[in-house]
Design an enzyme around this catalytic site. Structure first.
Site, PDB file in Angstrom:
ATOM      1  N   SER A  48     -63.802  42.054 -24.857  1.00 23.64           N
ATOM      2  CA  SER A  48     -62.633  42.946 -24.480  1.00 23.64           C
ATOM      3  C   SER A  48     -62.181  43.605 -25.662  1.00 23.64           C
ATOM      4  O   SER A  48     -61.626  44.757 -25.597  1.00 23.64           O
ATOM      5  CB  SER A  48     -61.502  41.980 -23.884  1.00 23.64           C
ATOM      6  OG  SER A  48     -61.339  41.045 -24.834  1.00 23.64           O
ATOM      7  N   SER A  96     -76.615  52.141 -19.797  1.00 25.75           N
ATOM      8  CA  SER A  96     -75.490  51.300 -19.042  1.00 25.75           C
ATOM      9  C   SER A  96     -74.621  52.011 -18.051  1.00 25.75           C
ATOM     10  O   SER A  96     -75.060  53.215 -17.820  1.00 25.75           O
ATOM     11  CB  SER A  96     -74.449  50.981 -20.347  1.00 25.75           C
ATOM     12  OG  SER A  96     -74.065  52.311 -20.715  1.00 25.75           O
ATOM     13  N   LYS A 135     -71.790  41.081 -11.680  1.00 25.15           N
ATOM     14  CA  LYS A 135     -71.808  41.467 -13.092  1.00 25.15           C
ATOM     15  C   LYS A 135     -72.149  40.246 -14.110  1.00 25.15           C
ATOM     16  O   LYS A 135     -71.190  39.642 -14.411  1.00 25.15           O
ATOM     17  CB  LYS A 135     -70.903  42.518 -13.632  1.00 25.15           C
ATOM     18  CG  LYS A 135     -71.092  42.918 -15.074  1.00 25.15           C
ATOM     19  CD  LYS A 135     -69.934  44.014 -15.404  1.00 25.15           C
ATOM     20  CE  LYS A 135     -70.376  44.554 -16.959  1.00 25.15           C
ATOM     21  NZ  LYS A 135     -70.714  43.713 -18.060  1.00 25.15           N
ATOM     22  N   ARG A 156     -82.968  45.446 -23.857  1.00 30.66           N
ATOM     23  CA  ARG A 156     -82.352  46.786 -23.937  1.00 30.66           C
ATOM     24  C   ARG A 156     -82.700  47.569 -25.160  1.00 30.66           C
ATOM     25  O   ARG A 156     -82.748  48.926 -25.275  1.00 30.66           O
ATOM     26  CB  ARG A 156     -81.136  46.986 -23.272  1.00 30.66           C
ATOM     27  CG  ARG A 156     -80.130  48.264 -23.400  1.00 30.66           C
ATOM     28  CD  ARG A 156     -78.943  48.170 -22.709  1.00 30.66           C
ATOM     29  NE  ARG A 156     -78.957  48.052 -21.271  1.00 30.66           N
ATOM     30  CZ  ARG A 156     -77.899  47.784 -20.635  1.00 30.66           C
ATOM     31  NH1 ARG A 156     -76.810  47.336 -21.291  1.00 30.66           N
ATOM     32  NH2 ARG A 156     -77.902  47.814 -19.324  1.00 30.66           N
ATOM     33  N   LYS A 323     -72.852  49.785  -6.440  1.00 33.05           N
ATOM     34  CA  LYS A 323     -73.806  50.921  -6.250  1.00 33.05           C
ATOM     35  C   LYS A 323     -73.997  51.539  -4.719  1.00 33.05           C
ATOM     36  O   LYS A 323     -73.731  50.742  -3.916  1.00 33.05           O
ATOM     37  CB  LYS A 323     -75.137  50.517  -6.702  1.00 33.05           C
ATOM     38  CG  LYS A 323     -75.368  49.673  -7.952  1.00 33.05           C
ATOM     39  CD  LYS A 323     -76.675  49.026  -8.302  1.00 33.05           C
ATOM     40  CE  LYS A 323     -76.648  48.301  -9.763  1.00 33.05           C
ATOM     41  NZ  LYS A 323     -77.882  47.503  -9.916  1.00 33.05           N
ATOM     42  N   CYS A 459     -48.312   7.883 -30.760  1.00 39.43           N
ATOM     43  CA  CYS A 459     -46.769   7.335 -31.325  1.00 39.43           C
ATOM     44  C   CYS A 459     -46.433   6.194 -30.897  1.00 39.43           C
ATOM     45  O   CYS A 459     -46.999   5.610 -29.776  1.00 39.43           O
ATOM     46  CB  CYS A 459     -45.837   8.274 -30.675  1.00 39.43           C
ATOM     47  SG  CYS A 459     -44.004   7.541 -31.218  1.00 39.43           S
ATOM     48  N   CYS A 465     -39.130   6.712 -28.419  1.00 43.25           N
ATOM     49  CA  CYS A 465     -39.542   7.983 -28.769  1.00 43.25           C
ATOM     50  C   CYS A 465     -38.980   8.712 -27.370  1.00 43.25           C
ATOM     51  O   CYS A 465     -39.314   8.392 -26.303  1.00 43.25           O
ATOM     52  CB  CYS A 465     -41.077   8.038 -28.766  1.00 43.25           C
ATOM     53  SG  CYS A 465     -41.727   9.640 -28.983  1.00 43.25           S
TER      54      CYS A 465
END
Length: 706
Positions: A48, A96, A135, A156, A323, A459, A465
């Site tokens: 990304s 691509s 994909k 590729r 497609k 703890c 606590c």
């Protein structure tokens, strides 16, 4: 004249003074990342982030076309192949497809609008027929068959020239080595090599075992895509064969037909779906989710359905592909900028993103577990804005070596808690200190301890606590503990959230006014709770002990402790050795009891409870009968067939024996398993009895019989 290494690790982006400088900086950074991704298979940023930089360069080139250069990453598909592999020029380029950056439903609508416009369709024309596919997040592959035999497999590469990896691809059992007689004489099958999630986890488990055994140069893999790419590009096919790879087919490259098949008026396949069905008939795996879709509405439905199934699929996907189904229409539409007009990739929100660690905070859970959490610069990932990511525990935080100021890859998939996947150490600030877990609870200051064989720190101030307050109260009020009828989850939530109760003794200080002021607490209910609290003051020592919530002390152990010692003070002051004399109390339980009462906060709460009127009948300590193995010293060495060392130690100690860490003249028995080592040698030198696990179990059984 100085030269710049285009494939060096890129420096963090900065905003230059002019578009030309920014474009030059982006080209250099993208070249470096492409080299690490395609050539070295060592990406340092998520897809990304690369896509974001690529899109920024595309936008600048569109705005300033006079600054476009031939070496721009936008003018090619990917990187160059490594010299170690033979180069393969693709007869039909592996191009691509365009990525639709709009991850919402409108992304499918945008594609359909472009297709209809390109084909000159109006609203009166029927919907366009598409094929909707997954994909895959793997490695694109071209398989060349001549006369039905696999002769070549190539990556590729840059789309024009790839690398030959035939021997490695032959190890993938899903890929047929020979095709049926009705397949074309020359057929290039295009598809994706990937690794299933379960196979990836199993592979990493093996890698961790190798690392634990001291193997040099071994490492775990970041994700299935990296693992698959690394396997395909292994120079040794024997190593590639050990990597569990899979394959899906989704298209073809060069196809040479028999003379009788090559009829332009009657093509061998007329649609993309027919092509996929033909590939399936020749033995190639095709994803079962692939389907026909009519118009934008059905593309949108497919995108949404696959998005919901994404995290439950056995493999990773990062989007879907649309497609145009008709091959004739595909030909009519053609290509633009080396991308087909008739196809698009419609991605989902990225599950991995880059961000910065602003700090590392240790959080305390309801049961006292300490968890390090990375505080992050806000980043949109997995469909939400993430500001925190778990580091799980100290071992995991150190393995990943996450430090404040680091640039990290954070991942969020579905409803899974965000986590830091890896660190980019080259972007680390100088002098950034390593993370270490605190040895005191960050909430109450009590000791934080990590028991042997466990990954987590906990703890020890369970009664005091604040983080454990609700859990401690609910456990204390349980019907098998002190039992406070009517004090359930929702009421405890209200009392604690309103700060009416801070510790257990506050329960006995509650008044009618405070209770009646709570939501949905009528006066009658408040009176009933006050009566239940008064009733709970008279209890038994075993119930009270169990109600304290001491780790590893269940009802049965609480009863044994009460029977053995007779009173609470004796239990609170008992030494480790005295606790080990109690039936069914081993070293782990004894240490847990000792640790609990060593905390001043816990003792203070116990005394306050007694001061509030909580009481029980105390008795005399039980007569301590000598245990069958009292006075005997054991040493345990090596790996036993069925018992861990701790389990064997507990059994010996429960029978009154002592377990030492080294062999001496005072040792009575050495319990030896496989790979016993120096302790066994010393025992033999001293003439000490050496027994195996079976003999130990017989000794324990005969001792109990006496």
């Amino acid at each position: 004249m100085a030269t710049k290494d285009l494939f060096a690790q890129p420096e963090p982006s900065r905003q230059p003074a002019s578009p030309a400088e920014r474009m030059a900086a982006l080209r250099a950074e993208l070249h470096a990342h492409a080299h690490r991704y395609y050539v070295l298979d060592e990406p340092t940023i998520p897809d990304s982030e690369y896509d974001r930089l690529f899109k920024e360069l595309q936008d600048l080139e569109a705005a300033y076309p006079e600054l476009l250069t031939p070496d721009s990453p936008t003018q090619r598909v990917g990187g160059k192949p490594l010299d170690q592999f033979a180069s393969v020029r693709h007869k039909v380029p592996m191009l691509s497809i365009r990525t639709e950056t709009d991850t919402e439903a409108t992304g499918a609508q945008n594609f359909d609008t472009r297709v209809r416009k390109e084909l000159g369709l109006t609203e009166s024309n029927p919907p366009v027929e598409y094929v909707a596919e997954l994909k895959f997040d793997g490695l694109a592959m071209s398989l060349r068959y001549e006369h039905g035999v696999l002769v070549q497999a190539a990556t590729r590469g840059d789309g024009e020239v790839g690398e030959e990896v035939t021997q490695n691809i032959r190890t993938i059992r899903q890929i047929p080595l020979k095709l049926p007689s009705d397949a074309p004489p020359v057929l290039e099958v295009r598809g994706e090599v990937y690794m299933r999630r379960a196979d990836f986890e199993a592979l990493n488990d093996k890698q961790r075992e190798k690392i634990a055994a001291g193997a040099k140069g071994e490492k775990t893999f970041v994700n299935p895509r990296n693992a698959a790419a690394g396997a395909v590009r292994q120079l040794d096919p024997a190593i590639a064969a050990q990597r569990p790879l899979s394959f899906f087919a989704y298209g073809v490259g060069e196809v040479v037909l028999e003379a009788e098949q090559a009829n332009p008026k009657n093509p061998w396949v007329a649609t993309h779906m027919e092509l996929l069905q033909a590939l399936k008939s020749w033995g190639f795996p095709v994803a079962a989710q692939t389907k026909i879709a009519h118009g934008a509405s059905e593309l949108i439905a497919f995108h949404q359905a696959m998005g919901q199934q994404r995290d439950s699929l056995p493999y990773d996907i990062d989007g879907v592909v649309y497609k145009v189904n008709s091959l004739a229409l595909q030909k009519q539409m053609g290509f633009v900028s080396r991308e087909p007009r008739w196809a698009v990739a419609h991605k989902y929100p990225a599950q991995e993103q880059l961000t910065t660690v602003l700090g590392i905070e240790v959080q305390v859970g309801r049961t006292g577990k300490l968890t390090p959490v990375a505080k992050l610069a806000p980043v949109f990932v997995g469909g939400v804005t993430v500001t925190n990511a778990t580091l799980h525990n100290e071992d995991e935080a150190r393995r990943k070596d996450v430090r404040v100021g680091d640039t990290v890859i954070v991942r969020r998939a579905g409803d899974v808690i965000p986590e830091v996947v890896s660190v980019l150490p080259d972007k680390r600030l100088p002098g950034a200190p390593m993370f270490t877990m605190p040895r005191q609870c960050p909430v109450c200051g009590s000791d934080a301890v990590r028991e042997e064989g466990e990954a987590d720190y906990r703890c020890t101030g369970g009664l005091f606590c604040g983080a454990q307050r609700k859990e401690a109260i609910l456990h204390y009020a349980h019907r098998r503990a002190v039992e406070i009828e009517g004090l359930g989850d929702k009421l405890v939530e209200q009392l604690v959230d309103a700060n009416v109760i801070r510790t257990l003794p506050d329960l006995y200080k509650l008044g009618l006014t405070a209770l009646a002021s709570l939501d949905r607490m009528a006066e009658k209910s408040a009176n009933n709770l006050l009566k239940a609290l008064e009733k709970s003051k008279q209890t038994t020592l075993p119930r009270f002990l169990f109600g304290l919530g001491i780790r590893h002390v269940g009802e049965a152990t609480a009863k044994e402790l009460a029977r053995h010692f007779g009173n609470l003070d004796a239990i609170m002051d008992a030494t480790q050795e005295q606790l080990l004399a109690v039936s069914d109390v081993g070293s782990i339980v004894a240490q847990s009891i000792r640790t609990f009462f060593d905390q001043p906060h816990n003792r203070e709460v116990v005394e306050q409870l007694r001061a509030c009127g909580v009481h029980w009948e105390e008795g005399e300590p039980a007569a301590v009968a000598p245990k069958p193995l009292s006075g005997k010293t054991f040493v345990i060495t090596g790996t036993l067939p069925t018992l861990s060392r701790d389990e064997a130690k507990d059994k010996v100690e429960a029978a009154g024996g002592k377990v030492a860490g080294s062999v001496s003249k005072k040792t009575d028995y050495v319990v030896a398993g496989t790979e016993a080592g120096s302790k066994l040698v010393k025992a033999q030198e001293l003439g000490i009895a050496v027994i195996d696990e079976a003999a130990l179990m017989r000794l324990l059984a005969s001792a109990e019989a006496e």
